[in-house]
Design an enzyme around this catalytic site. Structure first.
Site, PDB file in Angstrom:
ATOM      1  N   GLU A  81     -45.492 -21.882  12.352  1.00 59.86           N
ATOM      2  CA  GLU A  81     -45.418 -21.004  13.532  1.00 59.86           C
ATOM      3  C   GLU A  81     -46.577 -21.339  14.459  1.00 59.86           C
ATOM      4  OE1 GLU A  81     -45.056 -16.849  12.413  1.00 59.86           O
ATOM      5  OE2 GLU A  81     -43.773 -17.336  10.717  1.00 59.86           O
ATOM      6  N   GLU A 102     -46.154 -13.322   4.223  1.00 63.13           N
ATOM      7  CA  GLU A 102     -47.334 -12.478   4.457  1.00 63.13           C
ATOM      8  C   GLU A 102     -47.610 -11.451   3.362  1.00 63.13           C
ATOM      9  OE1 GLU A 102     -46.783 -10.914   8.419  1.00 63.13           O
ATOM     10  OE2 GLU A 102     -46.557 -12.900   9.284  1.00 63.13           O
TER      11      GLU A 102
HETATM   12  O1  9MR Z   1     -42.131 -13.841  17.404  1.00 62.75           O
HETATM   13  C1  9MR Z   1     -41.619 -12.725  16.715  1.00 62.75           C
HETATM   14  C2  9MR Z   1     -41.502 -11.554  17.673  1.00 62.75           C
HETATM   15  O2  9MR Z   1     -40.523 -11.807  18.653  1.00 62.75           O
HETATM   16  C3  9MR Z   1     -41.189 -10.281  16.903  1.00 62.75           C
HETATM   17  O3  9MR Z   1     -41.230  -9.167  17.783  1.00 62.75           O
HETATM   18  C4  9MR Z   1     -42.191 -10.111  15.787  1.00 62.75           C
HETATM   19  C5  9MR Z   1     -41.911  -8.858  14.992  1.00 62.75           C
HETATM   20  O4  9MR Z   1     -42.779  -8.671  13.969  1.00 62.75           O
HETATM   21  O5  9MR Z   1     -42.141 -11.225  14.926  1.00 62.75           O
HETATM   22  C6  9MR Z   1     -42.557 -12.384  15.575  1.00 62.75           C
HETATM   23  O6  9MR Z   1     -42.587 -13.454  14.661  1.00 62.75           O
HETATM   24  C7  9MR Z   1     -43.480 -13.313  13.563  1.00 62.75           C
HETATM   25  C8  9MR Z   1     -42.913 -14.107  12.419  1.00 62.75           C
HETATM   26  O7  9MR Z   1     -41.619 -13.676  12.124  1.00 62.75           O
HETATM   27  C9  9MR Z   1     -43.776 -13.979  11.174  1.00 62.75           C
HETATM   28  N1  9MR Z   1     -45.145 -14.341  11.451  1.00 62.75           N
HETATM   29  C10 9MR Z   1     -45.753 -13.702  12.609  1.00 62.75           C
HETATM   30  C11 9MR Z   1     -44.879 -13.894  13.840  1.00 62.75           C
HETATM   31  C12 9MR Z   1     -45.545 -13.280  15.061  1.00 62.75           C
HETATM   32  O8  9MR Z   1     -45.648 -11.901  14.911  1.00 62.75           O
END
Ligand code: 9MR
Length: 378
Positions: free
Chosen positions: A267, A162
């Site tokens: 994802e 990102e």
């Molecule tokens: O699914 C993840 C969630 O449990 C966490 O709280 C969050 C924290 O930022 O991250 C989520 O996963 C992310 C992923 O690592 C990167 N792309 C976006 C995803 C959704 O936020």
């Protein structure tokens, strides 16, 4: 080729059943991973409870339907190095153990990301940005230690996550503030130096956006011009009922592949709820509950049908481009696991994943399995 593989998967299921083996079948033994076996890896993110074997309803699904996993949170920067020099790999090691025991292909997520980056990483004791030299050293230590810890276990790493905005420019993160654009090639360089055999990926969301598409294309080119390794671009694939446009998503898939990298849908999920902007001014009123959390009990048939049709459309798109798609990974096993229940606002009940809260495959998943079975018998 594909039909042949599916036929052997059915045969294997029959032999297992005849030998008294147990089959946890969605549909006569064929699994989602078999449907796409000659096309791409079928992956899912798993959480720490699942990795530790504490959620067998979910792990039974993983074992049956998926052949690839990624850690939803436990390999992130703040998880593996919460304080400078103190590395904690317990949860991540559980993840690897689960993957090894079940013969799953594993991806590391993620080495450098502005979010879930521990507070200490980019600043000194007084909270001031560290110098470029110090940040480079911290990045190198982090990346080297983490990549080497998992050497030989993973297929690839999301190296940077990102970093490109919708206008194609760089996100103004601490990494960018301190090191400028160089932080990305440096991260790829350090990862490659730590393990020259591992695949390296750039991962981002909203990849259908033309500005971000252009920005990512430029990034791939600049990494390649510098002679750095980049194997694939991860298109996160967090979707809703009204975004992204499938044509724009497809254009980005093709644009990245054109640059000589593989594409991964890393994802994947699709919210079935009304789209809310992250910055919307929402107060917890009855009106809000009704408008924005409209299905607190179950998804109405009409919405479910539209959701299933749209998921299948994207799945078909991934199959259509199987020559460039290396992996498709759902962001969680079943609806109850999904981050979407708490984002962009807390307390909604969403239905974004491939399996429902009762651990049953969604209708479109059943359909593609049944279609594959029917084709294999023709
Ligand atoms: O699914 C993840 C969630 O449990 C966490 O709280 C969050 C924290 O930022 O991250 C989520 O996963 C992310 C992923 O690592 C990167 N792309 C976006 C995803 C959704 O936020």
């Amino acid at each position: 080729m594909k039909v042949k593989h599916i036929a052997s998967a059915i045969l294997l299921a029959a032999i297992t059943a005849a030998c008294g083996g147990t089959q946890n079948n969605a549909s006569q033994g064929l699994a989602l991973k078999d449907v796409v076996a000659d096309q791409f890896l079928m992956g899912t993110a798993i959480n720490v409870r699942q990795a530790a074997g504490l959620d067998t309803s979910a792990t039974n699904i993983v074992k049956k339907h998926f052949n690839a996993i990624v850690a939803e949170n436990c390999m992130k920067m703040e998880e593996v190095q919460p304080e400078e020099g103190r590395f904690t790999f317990n949860d991540a090691d559980n993840f690897v153990k689960f993957g090894e025991e079940n013969g799953l292909t594993m991806t590391g997520h993620v080495l450098i990301w502005h979010s879930q980056c521990p507070d200490w990483f980019c600043v000194d004791k007084n909270g001031k940005n560290v110098s470029p030299e110090v940040l480079k050293q911290r990045m190198k230590t982090h990346i080297t230690t983490v990549v080497q810890h998992f050497k030989g276990k993973l297929k690839g790493w999301d190296v940077v996550n990102e970093a490109i905005l919708e206008d194609g420019s760089y996100r103004k993160s601490k990494f960018y503030e301190i090191l400028g654009e160089e932080f990305i090639p440096l991260a790829f360089q350090y990862a490659h130096e730590a393990d020259s055999t591992i695949e390296l990926y750039y991962n981002d969301y909203g990849m259908d956006n033309p500005g971000r598409r252009e920005g990512v294309v430029k990034l791939i080119r600049s990494l390649k011009e510098k002679g750095l390794r980049i194997d694939a671009v991860g298109m996160q694939g967090h979707m809703g009922m009204d975004y992204p446009k499938i044509e724009e998503f497809e254009k980005s898939m093709l644009a990245f592949a054109q640059e000589g990298v593989k594409v991964m849908i890393t994802e994947w999920d699709m919210s079935a709820l009304p789209t809310v902007s992250r910055t919307a001014n929402i107060s917890d009123t009855v009106a809000f509950q009704k408008a924005l959390n409209p299905y607190p009990n179950e998804l109405p048939d009409s919405v479910s049908q539209a959701w299933n049709a749209r998921m299948k459309q994207f799945f078909n798109l991934f199959e259509k481009h199987a020559d460039i798609v290396d992996r498709v990974t759902a962001w969680g096993v079943s609806d109850g696991d999904s981050w979407k229940n708490g984002f962009p606002i807390r307390g909604r009940k969403d239905y974004p994943l491939l399996f429902d809260r009762n651990y049953q495959p969604k209708p479109w998943v059943k359909e593609v399995i049944e279609e594959a079975e029917a084709n294999s018998q023709k």
